[in-house]
Design a protein around this motif. Structure first.
Motif, PDB file in Angstrom:
ATOM      1  N   TRP A  87     -13.825 -34.986 -17.879  1.00 28.90           N
ATOM      2  CA  TRP A  87     -13.736 -33.943 -18.907  1.00 28.90           C
ATOM      3  C   TRP A  87     -15.063 -33.872 -19.643  1.00 28.90           C
ATOM      4  CZ3 TRP A  87      -9.700 -30.626 -19.674  1.00 28.90           C
ATOM      5  CH2 TRP A  87      -8.528 -30.908 -18.987  1.00 28.90           C
ATOM      6  N   HIS A  88     -15.429 -32.682 -20.080  1.00 30.74           N
ATOM      7  CA  HIS A  88     -16.675 -32.463 -20.812  1.00 30.74           C
ATOM      8  C   HIS A  88     -16.387 -31.814 -22.151  1.00 30.74           C
ATOM      9  CE1 HIS A  88     -19.382 -33.417 -17.450  1.00 30.74           C
ATOM     10  NE2 HIS A  88     -18.383 -32.962 -16.706  1.00 30.74           N
ATOM     11  N   ARG A  89     -17.352 -31.958 -23.069  1.00 33.00           N
ATOM     12  CA  ARG A  89     -17.247 -31.340 -24.395  1.00 33.00           C
ATOM     13  C   ARG A  89     -18.100 -30.077 -24.412  1.00 33.00           C
ATOM     14  NH1 ARG A  89     -15.201 -34.959 -28.337  1.00 33.00           N
ATOM     15  NH2 ARG A  89     -15.097 -33.043 -29.530  1.00 33.00           N
ATOM     16  N   PRO A  90     -17.538 -28.913 -24.766  1.00 30.92           N
ATOM     17  CA  PRO A  90     -18.345 -27.694 -24.813  1.00 30.92           C
ATOM     18  C   PRO A  90     -19.284 -27.670 -26.020  1.00 30.92           C
ATOM     19  CG  PRO A  90     -16.120 -27.206 -25.514  1.00 30.92           C
ATOM     20  CD  PRO A  90     -16.131 -28.647 -25.083  1.00 30.92           C
ATOM     21  N   ARG A  91     -20.501 -27.237 -25.774  1.00 32.15           N
ATOM     22  CA  ARG A  91     -21.511 -27.107 -26.828  1.00 32.15           C
ATOM     23  C   ARG A  91     -21.631 -25.650 -27.272  1.00 32.15           C
ATOM     24  NH1 ARG A  91     -27.623 -29.385 -26.642  1.00 32.15           N
ATOM     25  NH2 ARG A  91     -28.530 -27.969 -28.148  1.00 32.15           N
ATOM     26  N   SER A  92     -21.550 -24.735 -26.306  1.00 34.06           N
ATOM     27  CA  SER A  92     -21.673 -23.305 -26.580  1.00 34.06           C
ATOM     28  C   SER A  92     -20.770 -22.540 -25.622  1.00 34.06           C
ATOM     29  CB  SER A  92     -23.126 -22.854 -26.399  1.00 34.06           C
ATOM     30  OG  SER A  92     -23.527 -23.037 -25.052  1.00 34.06           O
ATOM     31  N   GLY A  93     -20.575 -21.273 -25.909  1.00 37.26           N
ATOM     32  CA  GLY A  93     -19.722 -20.478 -25.034  1.00 37.26           C
ATOM     33  C   GLY A  93     -20.097 -19.006 -25.043  1.00 37.26           C
ATOM     34  N   ILE A  94     -19.855 -18.353 -23.926  1.00 36.77           N
ATOM     35  CA  ILE A  94     -20.093 -16.921 -23.773  1.00 36.77           C
ATOM     36  C   ILE A  94     -18.854 -16.310 -23.135  1.00 36.77           C
ATOM     37  CG2 ILE A  94     -21.450 -15.139 -22.614  1.00 36.77           C
ATOM     38  CD1 ILE A  94     -23.746 -17.148 -22.493  1.00 36.77           C
ATOM     39  N   ARG A  95     -18.435 -15.185 -23.677  1.00 32.43           N
ATOM     40  CA  ARG A  95     -17.332 -14.426 -23.073  1.00 32.43           C
ATOM     41  C   ARG A  95     -17.915 -13.132 -22.518  1.00 32.43           C
ATOM     42  NH1 ARG A  95     -14.011 -13.898 -27.165  1.00 32.43           N
ATOM     43  NH2 ARG A  95     -12.736 -15.657 -26.554  1.00 32.43           N
ATOM     44  N   GLY A 107     -15.234 -19.545 -15.787  1.00 31.51           N
ATOM     45  CA  GLY A 107     -14.263 -18.845 -14.967  1.00 31.51           C
ATOM     46  C   GLY A 107     -13.219 -18.215 -15.854  1.00 31.51           C
ATOM     47  N   SER A 108     -12.071 -17.977 -15.276  1.00 30.47           N
ATOM     48  CA  SER A 108     -10.954 -17.387 -16.001  1.00 30.47           C
ATOM     49  C   SER A 108      -9.907 -18.453 -16.256  1.00 30.47           C
ATOM     50  CB  SER A 108     -10.346 -16.246 -15.184  1.00 30.47           C
ATOM     51  OG  SER A 108      -9.127 -15.848 -15.737  1.00 30.47           O
ATOM     52  N   GLU A 109      -9.609 -18.683 -17.538  1.00 36.14           N
ATOM     53  CA  GLU A 109      -8.582 -19.682 -17.860  1.00 36.14           C
ATOM     54  C   GLU A 109      -7.219 -19.208 -17.369  1.00 36.14           C
ATOM     55  OE1 GLU A 109      -7.256 -22.539 -21.583  1.00 36.14           O
ATOM     56  OE2 GLU A 109      -8.418 -20.739 -21.985  1.00 36.14           O
ATOM     57  N   ARG A 110      -6.963 -17.895 -17.461  1.00 41.19           N
ATOM     58  CA  ARG A 110      -5.681 -17.365 -16.978  1.00 41.19           C
ATOM     59  C   ARG A 110      -5.514 -17.584 -15.482  1.00 41.19           C
ATOM     60  NH1 ARG A 110      -5.571 -11.605 -19.824  1.00 41.19           N
ATOM     61  NH2 ARG A 110      -7.419 -11.537 -18.565  1.00 41.19           N
ATOM     62  N   ALA A 111      -6.617 -17.438 -14.726  1.00 38.29           N
ATOM     63  CA  ALA A 111      -6.543 -17.615 -13.277  1.00 38.29           C
ATOM     64  C   ALA A 111      -6.597 -19.088 -12.890  1.00 38.29           C
ATOM     65  CB  ALA A 111      -7.678 -16.853 -12.605  1.00 38.29           C
ATOM     66  N   GLY A 112      -6.802 -19.959 -13.879  1.00 36.24           N
ATOM     67  CA  GLY A 112      -6.846 -21.392 -13.597  1.00 36.24           C
ATOM     68  C   GLY A 112      -8.175 -21.868 -13.042  1.00 36.24           C
ATOM     69  N   SER A 113      -9.259 -21.107 -13.273  1.00 36.12           N
ATOM     70  CA  SER A 113     -10.584 -21.507 -12.777  1.00 36.12           C
ATOM     71  C   SER A 113     -11.109 -22.739 -13.495  1.00 36.12           C
ATOM     72  CB  SER A 113     -11.586 -20.367 -12.968  1.00 36.12           C
ATOM     73  OG  SER A 113     -11.145 -19.199 -12.353  1.00 36.12           O
ATOM     74  N   PHE A 114     -10.716 -22.907 -14.744  1.00 37.46           N
ATOM     75  CA  PHE A 114     -11.103 -24.114 -15.469  1.00 37.46           C
ATOM     76  C   PHE A 114      -9.946 -24.547 -16.356  1.00 37.46           C
ATOM     77  CE2 PHE A 114     -12.314 -20.824 -18.496  1.00 37.46           C
ATOM     78  CZ  PHE A 114     -12.012 -21.372 -19.732  1.00 37.46           C
ATOM     79  N   LEU A 115     -10.004 -25.792 -16.778  1.00 37.09           N
ATOM     80  CA  LEU A 115      -8.951 -26.364 -17.612  1.00 37.09           C
ATOM     81  C   LEU A 115      -9.504 -26.620 -19.009  1.00 37.09           C
ATOM     82  CD1 LEU A 115      -7.771 -29.043 -15.033  1.00 37.09           C
ATOM     83  CD2 LEU A 115      -6.757 -26.799 -15.425  1.00 37.09           C
ATOM     84  N   ALA A 116      -8.689 -26.454 -20.015  1.00 36.12           N
ATOM     85  CA  ALA A 116      -9.058 -26.736 -21.401  1.00 36.12           C
ATOM     86  C   ALA A 116      -7.967 -27.612 -21.993  1.00 36.12           C
ATOM     87  CB  ALA A 116      -9.185 -25.438 -22.194  1.00 36.12           C
ATOM     88  N   ALA A 117      -8.372 -28.564 -22.844  1.00 36.49           N
ATOM     89  CA  ALA A 117      -7.387 -29.481 -23.429  1.00 36.49           C
ATOM     90  C   ALA A 117      -7.813 -29.905 -24.823  1.00 36.49           C
ATOM     91  CB  ALA A 117      -7.217 -30.712 -22.544  1.00 36.49           C
ATOM     92  N   GLU A 118      -6.822 -30.185 -25.655  1.00 27.50           N
ATOM     93  CA  GLU A 118      -7.051 -30.769 -26.969  1.00 27.50           C
ATOM     94  C   GLU A 118      -7.457 -32.230 -26.797  1.00 27.50           C
ATOM     95  OE1 GLU A 118      -7.010 -31.992 -30.905  1.00 27.50           O
ATOM     96  OE2 GLU A 118      -7.097 -29.963 -30.159  1.00 27.50           O
ATOM     97  N   GLU A 119      -6.808 -32.894 -25.879  1.00 29.48           N
ATOM     98  CA  GLU A 119      -7.075 -34.304 -25.579  1.00 29.48           C
ATOM     99  C   GLU A 119      -6.867 -34.488 -24.077  1.00 29.48           C
ATOM    100  OE1 GLU A 119      -8.580 -37.689 -26.749  1.00 29.48           O
ATOM    101  OE2 GLU A 119      -8.047 -36.221 -28.279  1.00 29.48           O
ATOM    102  N   PRO A 120      -7.801 -35.136 -23.381  1.00 32.92           N
ATOM    103  CA  PRO A 120      -7.606 -35.338 -21.945  1.00 32.92           C
ATOM    104  C   PRO A 120      -6.376 -36.214 -21.674  1.00 32.92           C
ATOM    105  CG  PRO A 120      -9.851 -35.874 -22.594  1.00 32.92           C
ATOM    106  CD  PRO A 120      -9.063 -35.680 -23.852  1.00 32.92           C
ATOM    107  N   PRO A 121      -5.714 -36.004 -20.550  1.00 33.50           N
ATOM    108  CA  PRO A 121      -4.579 -36.872 -20.211  1.00 33.50           C
ATOM    109  C   PRO A 121      -5.005 -38.339 -20.159  1.00 33.50           C
ATOM    110  CG  PRO A 121      -4.647 -34.950 -18.775  1.00 33.50           C
ATOM    111  CD  PRO A 121      -5.909 -34.939 -19.581  1.00 33.50           C
ATOM    112  N   ALA A 122      -4.118 -39.225 -20.537  1.00 31.22           N
ATOM    113  CA  ALA A 122      -4.409 -40.660 -20.579  1.00 31.22           C
ATOM    114  C   ALA A 122      -4.928 -41.137 -19.225  1.00 31.22           C
ATOM    115  CB  ALA A 122      -3.160 -41.435 -20.972  1.00 31.22           C
ATOM    116  N   GLY A 123      -5.997 -41.909 -19.272  1.00 30.44           N
ATOM    117  CA  GLY A 123      -6.553 -42.490 -18.065  1.00 30.44           C
ATOM    118  C   GLY A 123      -7.597 -41.631 -17.368  1.00 30.44           C
ATOM    119  N   GLU A 124      -7.746 -40.369 -17.768  1.00 30.63           N
ATOM    120  CA  GLU A 124      -8.751 -39.521 -17.136  1.00 30.63           C
ATOM    121  C   GLU A 124     -10.091 -39.692 -17.859  1.00 30.63           C
ATOM    122  OE1 GLU A 124      -7.750 -35.475 -16.312  1.00 30.63           O
ATOM    123  OE2 GLU A 124      -5.808 -36.006 -15.452  1.00 30.63           O
ATOM    124  N   PRO A 125     -11.181 -39.835 -17.105  1.00 34.78           N
ATOM    125  CA  PRO A 125     -12.483 -40.108 -17.733  1.00 34.78           C
ATOM    126  C   PRO A 125     -13.056 -38.910 -18.486  1.00 34.78           C
ATOM    127  CG  PRO A 125     -12.735 -39.883 -15.356  1.00 34.78           C
ATOM    128  CD  PRO A 125     -11.262 -39.822 -15.641  1.00 34.78           C
TER     129      PRO A 125
END
Length: 198
Positions: A38-46, A65-83
Motif C-alpha cells: 500500500w502507498h500513501r498519496p501525496r497529490s491527485g488529479i481527476r 485508474g477508475s475506482e468504480r471499475a476497480g483499477s485501483f484500491l483505496a483504504a482508510e487502513e490496509p488490511p492486517a498483515g499487508e505491507p
C-alpha cells in the motif's frame, strides 16, 4: 477519512489539459491490484471528461485508474498483515499529512510548496520597463528592481536582477507552481498555458 493532498507539482514541463483538475484531498492509502504494498498519496488529479483519477505517491510511484471499475484500491487502513511502503509512510508523517506511525517526531519538507526565497522571475525578461530604462517592475511579484545586461557575449540579454520575492507574487500554477513562468501581453502565465492571477 480522507487526508489533505499537496498540489500535483512536477519538475517536468507539460501541457495543462482542459479536463485536468487537481485534488486537495484523497484516501489515506492506495494501491493497484498488481502492487506488492500500500502507498500513501501525496497529490491527485481527476480527469473530468474521463472516469480516471491519478494519485502521485510520496515514494514516486503513481496509482491511477477508475475506482468504480476497480483499477485501483483505496483504504482508510490496509488490511492486517499487508505491507505498507515505508518511504510513503515516513514522508507522509514527516510532512504532517498524518500522525507518525512510530510515535517519533519525523520531519520531511516537500520542495516547491512554499513560495521561493528569490523571485522566480529573477534574471529573466519578465519585467515591465519603466521610463529611463534602468528600473523595471517585476511581472511575477510586482517589485521595482534594477535592470542589467547579463549573460556575457554568448548569451546576452537585458534582465531584471535577482531579487527577494515580493509581497505581490502571482498565484502558483496548481501543476507547476512557480517553476515555468512566462509572459504574454504583460500578464504572467505558466508555460503550460494557465494564466496566473496576481
Amino acid at each position: 477519512m480522507t487526508v489533505a493532498l499537496l498540489p500535483p507539482v512536477t519538475s517536468a514541463p507539460g501541457q495543462f489539459l482542459a479536463d485536468m483538475e487537481p485534488l486537495d484531498e484523497g484516501p489515506r492509502f492506495v494501491r493497484t491490484r498488481g502492487m506488492s504494498r500500500w502507498h500513501r498519496p501525496r497529490s491527485g488529479i481527476r480527469f473530468t471528461d474521463r472516469d480516471r483519477t491519478v494519485f502521485g505517491c510520496w515514494c514516486g510511484y503513481g496509482v491511477g485508474g477508475s475506482e468504480r471499475a476497480g483499477s485501483f484500491l483505496a483504504a482508510e487502513e490496509p488490511p492486517a498483515g499487508e505491507p505498507v511502503c515505508g518511504t510513503c509512510e515516513g514522508r507522509a508523517a514527516g510532512a504532517g499529512q498524518d500522525d507518525s506511525p512510530t510515535g517519533r517526531l519525523l520531519v520531511f519538507t516537500p520542495r516547491w510548496i512554499a513560495p521561493p526565497t528569490n523571485c522566480p522571475a529573477s534574471r529573466s525578461s519578465l519585467f515591465e520597463e519603466l521610463p529611463g530604462g534602468r528600473v523595471g517592475r517585476c511581472l511575477a511579484c510586482g517589485d521595482m528592481q534594477p535592470l542589467r545586461a547579463m549573460g556575457g557575449p554568448y548569451n546576452p540579454r537585458y534582465a531584471i536582477v535577482q531579487h527577494p520575492t515580493g509581497q505581490g507574487l502571482v498565484e502558483p500554477c496548481p501543476f507547476h507552481r512557480w517553476r515555468q513562468l512566462a509572459a504574454r501581453d504583460g500578464h504572467v502565465l505558466c508555460d503550460c498555458g494557465r494564466e496566473l492571477a496576481s
